[in-house]
Scaffold this motif. Structure first.
Motif, mmCIF file in Angstrom:
data_model
loop_
_atom_site.group_PDB
_atom_site.id
_atom_site.type_symbol
_atom_site.label_atom_id
_atom_site.label_comp_id
_atom_site.label_asym_id
_atom_site.label_seq_id
_atom_site.Cartn_x
_atom_site.Cartn_y
_atom_site.Cartn_z
ATOM 1 N N ASP A 71 2.752 5.999 8.509
ATOM 2 C CA ASP A 71 4.295 6.190 8.717
ATOM 3 C C ASP A 71 4.302 5.012 7.351
ATOM 4 O O ASP A 71 3.617 4.010 7.446
ATOM 5 N N ARG A 72 5.094 4.857 6.865
ATOM 6 C CA ARG A 72 6.038 3.704 6.388
ATOM 7 C C ARG A 72 5.724 2.407 7.091
ATOM 8 O O ARG A 72 6.810 2.615 7.899
ATOM 9 N N GLU A 73 5.224 1.273 6.630
ATOM 10 C CA GLU A 73 5.463 0.243 6.946
ATOM 11 C C GLU A 73 5.621 -0.932 5.955
ATOM 12 O O GLU A 73 6.077 -0.497 5.356
ATOM 13 N N PHE A 74 6.522 -1.859 7.015
ATOM 14 C CA PHE A 74 7.232 -3.168 6.526
ATOM 15 C C PHE A 74 6.224 -3.943 6.148
ATOM 16 O O PHE A 74 4.881 -3.958 6.396
ATOM 17 N N VAL A 75 6.469 -4.366 4.725
ATOM 18 C CA VAL A 75 5.598 -5.076 4.030
ATOM 19 C C VAL A 75 6.254 -6.922 4.305
ATOM 20 O O VAL A 75 5.751 -7.654 4.795
#
Length: 124
Positions: free
Chosen positions: A44-48
């Protein structure tokens, strides 16, 4: 709407550094909250990291102490300085924008505008 274009990705060895940049055009940028996300294959797309118009920042635990987000409102850019890179940092990195809000948003659905992404590959 604001248009976002990322640059600066590439191939780097473990322990190396890269600096990503996101250039914004279109409507007013200086008030927007800006974020960086990443997405590895099959994940999944994850926060950086995220930054407010005034320079408040937050970052994911996995990158704290290694990555730094910054912005230049006059140049309409948001940068992500990435140091001490690890193979697990390999992903497509996306720049995102949303209306100003606090606390800083960390979920992808909270952002309304996205760039096309730039590939970062860290070799072991």
């Amino acid at each position: 709407q604001v248009q976002l274009v990322e640059s600066g990705g590439g191939l780097v060895r473990t322990g190396g550094s890269l600096r990503l940049s996101c250039a914004a055009s279109g409507r007013t940028f200086s008030a927007d909250t800006m974020g960086w996300f990443r997405q590895a294959p099959g994940k999944d797309r994850e926060f950086v990291a995220a930054i407010s118009w005034s320079g408040l920042t937050t970052a994911a635990d996995s990158v704290k102490g290694r990555f730094t987000i910054s912005r230049d409102n006059a140049k309409r850019t948001v940068d992500l300085q990435m140091n001490s890179l690890k193979p697990e940092d390999t992903a497509v990195y996306y720049c995102a924008a949303t209306a100003p809000r606090l606390p800083l948003p960390v979920r992808s659905w909270e952002y309304s505008q996205w760039g096309q992404g730039t590939q970062v590959t860290v070799s072991s």
